[in-house]
Design a protein around this motif. Structure first.
Motif, PDB file in Angstrom:
ATOM      1  N   TYR A  98     -30.164   7.374  75.541  1.00  0.00           N
ATOM      2  CA  TYR A  98     -29.107   7.697  76.495  1.00  0.00           C
ATOM      3  C   TYR A  98     -28.306   6.437  76.801  1.00  0.00           C
ATOM      4  CZ  TYR A  98     -31.858  11.888  77.275  1.00  0.00           C
ATOM      5  OH  TYR A  98     -32.544  13.052  77.087  1.00  0.00           O
ATOM      6  N   LEU A 100     -25.687   5.310  79.981  1.00  0.00           N
ATOM      7  CA  LEU A 100     -25.122   5.681  81.284  1.00  0.00           C
ATOM      8  C   LEU A 100     -24.070   4.637  81.637  1.00  0.00           C
ATOM      9  CD1 LEU A 100     -28.569   6.089  83.080  1.00  0.00           C
ATOM     10  CD2 LEU A 100     -27.352   7.852  81.804  1.00  0.00           C
ATOM     11  N   GLU A 142     -22.904  10.212  81.512  1.00  0.00           N
ATOM     12  CA  GLU A 142     -24.247  10.174  80.928  1.00  0.00           C
ATOM     13  C   GLU A 142     -24.138  10.775  79.532  1.00  0.00           C
ATOM     14  OE1 GLU A 142     -26.274  12.663  83.703  1.00  0.00           O
ATOM     15  OE2 GLU A 142     -26.733  11.047  85.107  1.00  0.00           O
ATOM     16  N   GLN A 232     -20.354  -0.972  83.485  1.00  0.00           N
ATOM     17  CA  GLN A 232     -21.646  -0.854  84.164  1.00  0.00           C
ATOM     18  C   GLN A 232     -22.611  -0.023  83.310  1.00  0.00           C
ATOM     19  OE1 GLN A 232     -22.026  -3.104  86.604  1.00  0.00           O
ATOM     20  NE2 GLN A 232     -22.367  -1.718  88.314  1.00  0.00           N
ATOM     21  N   ARG A 233     -22.636  -0.336  82.035  1.00  0.00           N
ATOM     22  CA  ARG A 233     -23.404   0.484  81.107  1.00  0.00           C
ATOM     23  C   ARG A 233     -24.879   0.118  81.140  1.00  0.00           C
ATOM     24  NH1 ARG A 233     -20.810  -1.679  75.491  1.00  0.00           N
ATOM     25  NH2 ARG A 233     -18.897  -1.063  76.500  1.00  0.00           N
ATOM     26  N   TRP A 234     -25.691   1.176  81.022  1.00  0.00           N
ATOM     27  CA  TRP A 234     -27.139   1.019  80.887  1.00  0.00           C
ATOM     28  C   TRP A 234     -27.556   1.848  79.696  1.00  0.00           C
ATOM     29  CZ3 TRP A 234     -31.321   4.403  81.085  1.00  0.00           C
ATOM     30  CH2 TRP A 234     -32.579   3.822  81.249  1.00  0.00           C
TER      31      TRP A 234
ATOM     32  N   ARG B  78     -25.809   6.816  91.184  1.00  0.00           N
ATOM     33  CA  ARG B  78     -24.445   6.422  91.570  1.00  0.00           C
ATOM     34  C   ARG B  78     -23.670   7.664  91.976  1.00  0.00           C
ATOM     35  NH1 ARG B  78     -23.686   4.754  85.786  1.00  0.00           N
ATOM     36  NH2 ARG B  78     -23.316   2.673  86.610  1.00  0.00           N
ATOM     37  N   PHE B  92     -24.709  -3.101  83.329  1.00  0.00           N
ATOM     38  CA  PHE B  92     -25.044  -2.663  84.670  1.00  0.00           C
ATOM     39  C   PHE B  92     -25.494  -3.835  85.530  1.00  0.00           C
ATOM     40  CE2 PHE B  92     -26.047   0.114  87.989  1.00  0.00           C
ATOM     41  CZ  PHE B  92     -27.289  -0.223  88.503  1.00  0.00           C
ATOM     42  N   VAL B 170     -32.527  11.639  83.587  1.00  0.00           N
ATOM     43  CA  VAL B 170     -31.076  11.760  83.362  1.00  0.00           C
ATOM     44  C   VAL B 170     -30.620  13.189  83.670  1.00  0.00           C
ATOM     45  CG1 VAL B 170     -29.249  11.640  81.612  1.00  0.00           C
ATOM     46  CG2 VAL B 170     -31.070   9.931  81.640  1.00  0.00           C
ATOM     47  N   LEU B 176     -27.407   9.283  87.214  1.00  0.00           N
ATOM     48  CA  LEU B 176     -28.294   8.149  87.100  1.00  0.00           C
ATOM     49  C   LEU B 176     -27.541   6.905  86.653  1.00  0.00           C
ATOM     50  CD1 LEU B 176     -31.392   7.677  87.375  1.00  0.00           C
ATOM     51  CD2 LEU B 176     -31.545   7.999  84.921  1.00  0.00           C
ATOM     52  N   ALA B 177     -27.863   5.776  87.281  1.00  0.00           N
ATOM     53  CA  ALA B 177     -27.252   4.510  86.864  1.00  0.00           C
ATOM     54  C   ALA B 177     -28.244   3.678  86.057  1.00  0.00           C
ATOM     55  CB  ALA B 177     -26.759   3.727  88.084  1.00  0.00           C
ATOM     56  N   SER B 178     -29.501   3.687  86.467  1.00  0.00           N
ATOM     57  CA  SER B 178     -30.542   3.000  85.697  1.00  0.00           C
ATOM     58  C   SER B 178     -31.894   3.480  86.202  1.00  0.00           C
ATOM     59  CB  SER B 178     -30.439   1.480  85.826  1.00  0.00           C
ATOM     60  OG  SER B 178     -30.963   1.048  87.065  1.00  0.00           O
ATOM     61  N   VAL B 179     -32.917   3.314  85.389  1.00  0.00           N
ATOM     62  CA  VAL B 179     -34.264   3.732  85.772  1.00  0.00           C
ATOM     63  C   VAL B 179     -35.275   2.934  84.969  1.00  0.00           C
ATOM     64  CG1 VAL B 179     -34.472   5.568  84.038  1.00  0.00           C
ATOM     65  CG2 VAL B 179     -35.715   5.774  86.175  1.00  0.00           C
TER      66      VAL B 179
END
Lengths: 358, 233
Positions: A98, A100, A142, A232-234, B78, B92, B170, B176-179
């Protein structure tokens, strides 16, 4: 078999008949006795059989030499070619995951183009309008990643032969070589280490784990496409379905001598094409340099003698004055040094600058 | 560095019957004794549960059932949209974005059902099965139907299980921004699930989760092995 997949030949352990397995296959049925077969082994090694002999290789090298002049072939002493099997890792994997991030949001607006007030006869500054995009914010994104990647990594350093290494950052090799980018050459055979074909098998210096790391870096790079334009990509990626094999590619290395200079050429063992090499420059090019040097001395020397004998350098108006002698000496020394430099340049050009690189 | 490769006869280590599978399978099922074997350095016995009896127009597809201890932490969400017109950084960075919230994590033992057949949509199918798993009712069988197409290794199944754990986060209704997800595998076994075949693909029985032929690398071979070539037109 899908395009780009290699077919590998081997023998059935039950009936001895020839069978063909695709790269990545672990299981099949023998077409002769229908036995269910499985391929065991940790690292698969394949070899691309050499399809050219020494005669053909020498013929191709002489063909390139003849481009430097008809007598070049007779003047060069070509030694017996040596066959090397050079290793490449071929790795494949599937990427899942994924990404995000935030995708910028723009709004199109009509903005009037500013008009120069000095040119305008009117008090108004309104001119024609144009569309501009103005960022108004961002929205959450996402995305799921799904990607199949394959890559070839050089398992030995072939730079001394002039062949660029393939890595995660460089996936193109020499034009003409059958291993290019992520593709596999046709006609691969399983390497029987007990009965290796004739030639020198170059040991892989890049380990499987190093090659895997390079491959994962490359495939991870491919997944960056999913994150294009995002802020701000993850990113989260896993690689599955990893397959790897070692492929030995045949290359002929031919040494030859021109005078006391040693040259080397690399010839593809499947196509007999000269892939890389340095060849002596042509006689006509050397002749031009020699003619230029001769012309320089032909003009320069008489001028020096004339100045020396006519007292042209005498600033006091008297011939053979000390200052004239000094100036003449300086000129002669300069010409001598120039001669030395010219001879050296000519020698260097004959060695490198005039050489042709394939 | 490498062991010598060899071609060997593929036989069940228990009853010596011939094992069948597709050319890239690492999972083999013996239709004589009902045992499953995974090809690693050699054939290793793997527990298998057959869910359902295939009827006309259906077949058994292999899946991995992976049980693992999962820990989710630092789950940051977010807002759906942000009105700031200023560009943010490429990667991020929590302090650079307004409206981020850290929601609670969780920990526990979870089960993941991962397609054991090669499929480009493996991750989304596994996430859907996580949400809506099939009932694990072992079928009573008089004979064993074929189960082919298992080309995904147990190690890959675990890796995909980790991705599914992330995917489950997700898929939540927030953004979701991060986990941070940690997964510790406990065991892995095989599920053979009845899947009716349709014009465009299979449907995993009792779940409604579709698997299109287009997404499966071996759809044609799997159908052919089960005598159902006609479904792929």
């Amino acid at each position: 078999m899908p395009a780009g997949q290699a077919s590998i030949a081997l023998k059935c352990p039950s009936c001895g008949g020839p069978i063909s397995m695709g790269e990545g296959d672990t299981h099949l049925r023998c077409p002769h006795c229908s036995s269910s077969l499985i391929l065991m082994g940790t690292v698969r090694q394949y070899v691309l059989p050499c399809r050219t002999g020494t005669t053909q290789v020498l013929r191709e090298v002489r063909k390139v030499l003849s481009k430097s002049g008809k007598s070049m072939v007779q003047q060069c002493r070509v030694t017996k070619p040596n066959l090397f099997y050079v290793p490449y890792w071929h790795l494949t994997a599937q990427a899942h995951g994924y990404v995000l991030g935030l995708e910028p949001v723009y709004k199109e607006e009509d903005v009037p183009i500013a008009v120069d007030e000095r040119e305008s006869t009117s008090m108004s500054v309104m001119g024609p309008k144009r569309k501009v995009k103005r960022r108004t914010g961002s929205k959450a994104v996402e995305k799921e990643i799904q990607l199949y990647g394959n890559v070839n990594i050089s398992a030995a350093n072939l730079e001394p032969l002039g062949i660029p290494s393939m890595s995660s950052r460089a996936q193109m090799s020499l034009q003409g070589i059958a291993i290019q980018g992520s593709g596999l050459p046709d006609g691969l055979e399983i390497l029987d280490t007990r009965n290796k074909p004739e030639g020198v098998f170059v040991d892989p210096l890049v380990s499987l784990s190093e090659a895997r790391a390079e491959a994962e870096k490359y495939i991870d790079g491919l997944t960056e496409g999913y994150a294009q334009g995002l802020e701000q990509r993850w990113k989260y990626v896993v690689l599955t379905g990893r397959r790897n094999c070692l492929i030995y590619y045949p290359l002929w290395v031919v040494d030859f001598y021109y005078g006391d200079r040693r040259y080397q050429a690399v010839v593809d063992g499947t196509s007999a094409k000269v892939l890389r090499g340095r060849f002596p420059g042509s006689f006509s090019e050397k002749g031009l340099i020699s003619a230029a040097a001769a012309a320089f001395w032909g003009v320069g020397l008489p001028v020096v003698f004339d100045l020396f004998s006519s007292s042209g350098l005498d600033i006091r108006g008297r011939g053979f004055a000390p200052n004239c002698m000094i100036m003449s000496a300086i000129l002669v020394l300069a010409l001598a040094y120039g001669t030395y430099r010219f001879v050296k340049i000519l020698d260097d050009l004959a060695g490198k600058g005039l050489d042709r690189i394939v | 560095m490498s062991r010598m490769q060899q071609v060997a006869l593929l036989r069940c280590p228990h009853c010596t019957s011939e094992l069948e599978g597709l050319s890239e399978d690492v999972l083999f099922f013996c239709t004589e004794c009902g045992r499953a074997w995974t090809l690693e350095e050699e054939l290793v016995r793997t527990p298998i549960t057959i869910l359902g009896v295939p009827a006309s127009g259906t077949l058994l597809l292999p899946f991995w059932l992976a049980r693992a201890s999962v820990g989710v932490s630092q789950r940051i969400t977010r807002r759906r949209s942000i009105s700031a017109a200023i560009s943010a950084s490429r990667h991020f960075t929590a302090h650079e974005e307004r409206g981020l919230q850290e929601t609670g994590g969780h920990q526990g033992t979870e089960s993941f059902i991962i397609p054991a057949f090669a499929c480009t949509r493996a991750l989304s199918i596994a996430v859907a099965l996580k949400r809506n798993p099939p009932p694990l009712r072992r079928a009573q069988l008089d004979s064993y139907p074929p189960v082919v197409g298992g080309s995904v290794s147990p190690a890959d199944a675990i890796a995909l299980a980790h991705a599914v754990a992330v995917g489950a986060e997700v898929e939540e209704k927030d953004f979701l921004a991060s986990v941070d997800v940690e997964l510790e595998p406990k065991d892995v076994s095989v599920l053979a699930i009845v899947c009716p075949a349709g014009k465009l693909g299979f449907q995993i029985d009792d779940t409604g989760v579709p698997v299109t032929y287009e997404s499966m690398e071996d759809a044609a071979d799997i159908l052919a092995h089960n005598g159902m070539e006609g479904f792929l037109t």
